[in-house]
Structures are given as C-alpha cells and as structure tokens.
Motif scaffolding. Structure first.
Motif, PDB file in Angstrom:
ATOM      1  N   LEU A   1     -34.841  12.288   5.345  1.00 15.02           N
ATOM      2  CA  LEU A   1     -35.637  11.751   4.253  1.00 15.02           C
ATOM      3  C   LEU A   1     -36.417  12.851   3.544  1.00 15.02           C
ATOM      4  CD1 LEU A   1     -38.928  11.562   5.170  1.00 15.02           C
ATOM      5  CD2 LEU A   1     -37.919   9.900   6.720  1.00 15.02           C
ATOM      6  N   ASP A   2     -36.851  12.532   2.338  1.00 15.89           N
ATOM      7  CA  ASP A   2     -37.691  13.413   1.522  1.00 15.89           C
ATOM      8  C   ASP A   2     -39.136  12.987   1.751  1.00 15.89           C
ATOM      9  OD1 ASP A   2     -39.243  14.505  -0.544  1.00 15.89           O
ATOM     10  OD2 ASP A   2     -37.688  14.229  -2.047  1.00 15.89           O
ATOM     11  N   ASP A   3     -39.993  13.916   2.205  1.00 16.03           N
ATOM     12  CA  ASP A   3     -41.380  13.548   2.528  1.00 16.03           C
ATOM     13  C   ASP A   3     -42.311  13.536   1.305  1.00 16.03           C
ATOM     14  OD1 ASP A   3     -42.058  16.239   2.019  1.00 16.03           O
ATOM     15  OD2 ASP A   3     -43.050  16.519   3.956  1.00 16.03           O
ATOM     16  N   THR A   4     -41.787  13.722   0.124  1.00 10.57           N
ATOM     17  CA  THR A   4     -42.517  13.743  -1.149  1.00 10.57           C
ATOM     18  C   THR A   4     -43.428  14.959  -1.301  1.00 10.57           C
ATOM     19  OG1 THR A   4     -44.512  12.447  -0.578  1.00 10.57           O
ATOM     20  CG2 THR A   4     -42.529  11.198  -1.211  1.00 10.57           C
ATOM     21  N   CYS A   5     -43.438  15.858  -0.326  1.00 10.56           N
ATOM     22  CA  CYS A   5     -44.324  17.035  -0.346  1.00 10.56           C
ATOM     23  C   CYS A   5     -43.534  18.334  -0.250  1.00 10.56           C
ATOM     24  CB  CYS A   5     -45.334  16.943   0.786  1.00 10.56           C
ATOM     25  SG  CYS A   5     -46.366  15.484   0.680  1.00 10.56           S
ATOM     26  N   GLY A   6     -42.231  18.248  -0.589  1.00 14.31           N
ATOM     27  CA  GLY A   6     -41.415  19.456  -0.611  1.00 14.31           C
ATOM     28  C   GLY A   6     -40.566  19.698   0.612  1.00 14.31           C
ATOM     29  N   ASN A   7     -40.463  18.714   1.507  1.00 10.49           N
ATOM     30  CA  ASN A   7     -39.712  18.902   2.745  1.00 10.49           C
ATOM     31  C   ASN A   7     -38.688  17.800   2.962  1.00 10.49           C
ATOM     32  OD1 ASN A   7     -41.442  21.094   4.017  1.00 10.49           O
ATOM     33  ND2 ASN A   7     -42.945  19.485   3.668  1.00 10.49           N
ATOM     34  N   LEU A   8     -37.652  18.156   3.687  1.00  6.52           N
ATOM     35  CA  LEU A   8     -36.745  17.171   4.240  1.00  6.52           C
ATOM     36  C   LEU A   8     -37.124  16.989   5.704  1.00  6.52           C
ATOM     37  CD1 LEU A   8     -33.338  18.357   2.747  1.00  6.52           C
ATOM     38  CD2 LEU A   8     -34.917  16.617   1.858  1.00  6.52           C
ATOM     39  N   ILE A   9     -37.126  15.753   6.166  1.00  8.94           N
ATOM     40  CA  ILE A   9     -37.491  15.433   7.546  1.00  8.94           C
ATOM     41  C   ILE A   9     -36.348  14.641   8.169  1.00  8.94           C
ATOM     42  CG2 ILE A   9     -39.119  14.186   9.029  1.00  8.94           C
ATOM     43  CD1 ILE A   9     -40.381  16.611   7.614  1.00  8.94           C
ATOM     44  N   GLN A  10     -35.943  15.035   9.358  1.00 10.19           N
ATOM     45  CA  GLN A  10     -34.880  14.338  10.065  1.00 10.19           C
ATOM     46  C   GLN A  10     -35.465  13.313  11.023  1.00 10.19           C
ATOM     47  OE1 GLN A  10     -32.627  16.354  13.306  1.00 10.19           O
ATOM     48  NE2 GLN A  10     -30.879  16.009  11.944  1.00 10.19           N
ATOM     49  N   LEU A  11     -34.863  12.142  11.046  1.00 14.41           N
ATOM     50  CA  LEU A  11     -35.145  11.153  12.085  1.00 14.41           C
ATOM     51  C   LEU A  11     -33.971  11.201  13.047  1.00 14.41           C
ATOM     52  CD1 LEU A  11     -36.318   8.121   9.889  1.00 14.41           C
ATOM     53  CD2 LEU A  11     -37.688   9.975  10.866  1.00 14.41           C
ATOM     54  N   ALA A  12     -34.245  11.201  14.344  1.00 11.51           N
ATOM     55  CA  ALA A  12     -33.184  11.333  15.332  1.00 11.51           C
ATOM     56  C   ALA A  12     -33.345  10.309  16.443  1.00 11.51           C
ATOM     57  CB  ALA A  12     -33.177  12.734  15.921  1.00 11.51           C
ATOM     58  N   GLN A  13     -32.229   9.693  16.779  1.00 12.83           N
ATOM     59  CA  GLN A  13     -32.158   8.750  17.893  1.00 12.83           C
ATOM     60  C   GLN A  13     -31.113   9.304  18.864  1.00 12.83           C
ATOM     61  OE1 GLN A  13     -30.918   4.821  16.696  1.00 12.83           O
ATOM     62  NE2 GLN A  13     -30.099   4.364  18.720  1.00 12.83           N
ATOM     63  N   VAL A  14     -31.509   9.525  20.103  1.00 16.58           N
ATOM     64  CA  VAL A  14     -30.598  10.011  21.122  1.00 16.58           C
ATOM     65  C   VAL A  14     -30.348   8.880  22.108  1.00 16.58           C
ATOM     66  CG1 VAL A  14     -30.208  11.742  22.912  1.00 16.58           C
ATOM     67  CG2 VAL A  14     -31.506  12.354  20.863  1.00 16.58           C
ATOM     68  N   ASP A  15     -29.077   8.493  22.226  1.00 11.18           N
ATOM     69  CA  ASP A  15     -28.726   7.411  23.165  1.00 11.18           C
ATOM     70  C   ASP A  15     -28.323   7.959  24.506  1.00 11.18           C
ATOM     71  OD1 ASP A  15     -29.206   5.427  21.253  1.00 11.18           O
ATOM     72  OD2 ASP A  15     -27.205   5.667  20.411  1.00 11.18           O
TER      73      ASP A  15
ATOM     74  N   GLN B   1     -29.795  11.792   3.491  1.00 10.12           N
ATOM     75  CA  GLN B   1     -28.674  11.514   4.399  1.00 10.12           C
ATOM     76  C   GLN B   1     -28.910  10.147   5.014  1.00 10.12           C
ATOM     77  OE1 GLN B   1     -27.702  14.187   7.885  1.00 10.12           O
ATOM     78  NE2 GLN B   1     -27.820  12.201   8.902  1.00 10.12           N
ATOM     79  N   ASP B   2     -27.996   9.222   4.770  1.00  9.46           N
ATOM     80  CA  ASP B   2     -28.061   7.921   5.426  1.00  9.46           C
ATOM     81  C   ASP B   2     -27.782   8.111   6.914  1.00  9.46           C
ATOM     82  OD1 ASP B   2     -28.484   6.872   2.927  1.00  9.46           O
ATOM     83  OD2 ASP B   2     -26.535   5.888   2.766  1.00  9.46           O
ATOM     84  N   PRO B   3     -28.087   7.107   7.737  1.00  9.32           N
ATOM     85  CA  PRO B   3     -27.822   7.245   9.170  1.00  9.32           C
ATOM     86  C   PRO B   3     -26.378   7.687   9.446  1.00  9.32           C
ATOM     87  CG  PRO B   3     -29.132   5.310   8.773  1.00  9.32           C
ATOM     88  CD  PRO B   3     -28.721   5.831   7.423  1.00  9.32           C
ATOM     89  N   LEU B   4     -26.267   8.662  10.322  1.00  7.62           N
ATOM     90  CA  LEU B   4     -24.988   9.266  10.676  1.00  7.62           C
ATOM     91  C   LEU B   4     -24.958   9.442  12.185  1.00  7.62           C
ATOM     92  CD1 LEU B   4     -22.341  10.756   9.831  1.00  7.62           C
ATOM     93  CD2 LEU B   4     -23.745  12.827   9.628  1.00  7.62           C
ATOM     94  N   THR B   5     -23.936   8.895  12.820  1.00  8.64           N
ATOM     95  CA  THR B   5     -23.804   9.018  14.272  1.00  8.64           C
ATOM     96  C   THR B   5     -22.824  10.131  14.598  1.00  8.64           C
ATOM     97  OG1 THR B   5     -24.310   6.685  14.579  1.00  8.64           O
ATOM     98  CG2 THR B   5     -23.189   7.797  16.397  1.00  8.64           C
ATOM     99  N   MET B   6     -23.273  11.021  15.488  1.00  7.93           N
ATOM    100  CA  MET B   6     -22.460  12.137  15.963  1.00  7.93           C
ATOM    101  C   MET B   6     -22.554  12.135  17.478  1.00  7.93           C
ATOM    102  SD  MET B   6     -24.028  14.771  13.188  1.00  7.93           S
ATOM    103  CE  MET B   6     -25.622  13.984  13.409  1.00  7.93           C
ATOM    104  N   GLY B   7     -21.558  11.556  18.137  1.00 11.55           N
ATOM    105  CA  GLY B   7     -21.609  11.448  19.595  1.00 11.55           C
ATOM    106  C   GLY B   7     -22.740  10.527  20.007  1.00 11.55           C
ATOM    107  N   THR B   8     -23.673  11.043  20.791  1.00  9.64           N
ATOM    108  CA  THR B   8     -24.782  10.232  21.298  1.00  9.64           C
ATOM    109  C   THR B   8     -26.046  10.346  20.446  1.00  9.64           C
ATOM    110  OG1 THR B   8     -25.502  12.012  22.753  1.00  9.64           O
ATOM    111  CG2 THR B   8     -23.940  10.420  23.671  1.00  9.64           C
ATOM    112  N   VAL B   9     -25.939  10.993  19.291  1.00  4.86           N
ATOM    113  CA  VAL B   9     -27.101  11.195  18.420  1.00  4.86           C
ATOM    114  C   VAL B   9     -26.844  10.544  17.061  1.00  4.86           C
ATOM    115  CG1 VAL B   9     -28.562  12.916  17.285  1.00  4.86           C
ATOM    116  CG2 VAL B   9     -27.635  13.389  19.546  1.00  4.86           C
TER     117      VAL B   9
END
Length: 128
Positions: free
Chosen positions: A114-128, A101-109
């Motif tokens: 990303l794929d961690d190469t070890c079987g997981n998806l990891i979310q990066l989150a920025q809260v404004d 998932q490319d960066p996606l803004t939803m309100g203030t977030v």
C-alpha cells in the motif's frame, strides 16, 4: 538483542500520524517536540511495549532520492505482519487506501503493498 525502534521517513509528520493511527490502527507511543520536528513513534495496540515505528521527517537531502527510488521500483520501506491480508486489504480499500500490489500468495506467504500517503510503500504480510 531485539529491535527497539525502526523508522520510515515521512514528508509530513501530522499526516503520517493520522494515517498510521487513524487508518492502519497503530497507537501513539511518544510525541515529543524536537525543534521544528517531533520524536513521534507509534506501536501496535496488541503489543504496546514492543517495537516502535518512528515517523521520521524526511528533510535530509539524501532521503528524497532514496524514497523516490524505492517507490519507483515498487520496494516497500517496511513490512507489517497481519493475521489476514485479504481482510486487511478489504478494510483498507474501503477506507480509501491505495494499493500498488493486490494480495499475492507466494508459497506460505501472502503480501499486499500500500501507499502510506507520506512517500512510502508499505507491505502487509501474512505467513501461514
């Protein structure tokens, strides 16, 4: 009460350690042999005494179906706070990290996944 340790199940602890430290920028907190596996935790370099992330082996039979289902549905196993999702997206993309998932803004977030190469998806989150 506070969160002390949380974990992600990884298919290869050595590969996970390389990714979580060498790519994402965490630092190793504990690396203790425990039989065939290791008690392997990483922390944020900005907060080395804060919450630890355990890179836990995914050998239990229930783990693979669980991880596969989360990935198939696009659900992250963990979420990491960042100051600037766009900047982290560019930095990590330049390092060859695959995003689902490319960066996606939803309100203030703003989030990216990303794929961690070890079987997981990891979310990066920025809260404004």
């Amino acid at each position: 009460m506070r969160i002390y340790i949380t974990s992600v199940f990884v298919d290869d602890q050595a590969k996970a350690l390389d990714f979580y430290t060498g790519v994402l920028g965490f630092v190793t907190k504990h690396d203790v042999p425990v039989g065939a596996a290791r008690w392997l935790t990483v922390v944020s370099p900005e907060r080395p005494d804060d919450t630890e992330l355990l890179l836990e082996p995914d050998g239990h039979p229930a783990v693979k179906p669980y991880k596969d289902a989360l990935v198939a549905d696009g659900i992250p196993a963990a979420s990491f706070a960042v100051a600037d999702v766009q900047a982290e997206f560019r930095r990590l993309t330049d390092l060859g990290v695959r995003f689902t998932q490319d960066p996606l803004t939803m309100g203030t977030v703003t989030t990216a996944i990303l794929d961690d190469t070890c079987g997981n998806l990891i979310q990066l989150a920025q809260v404004d």
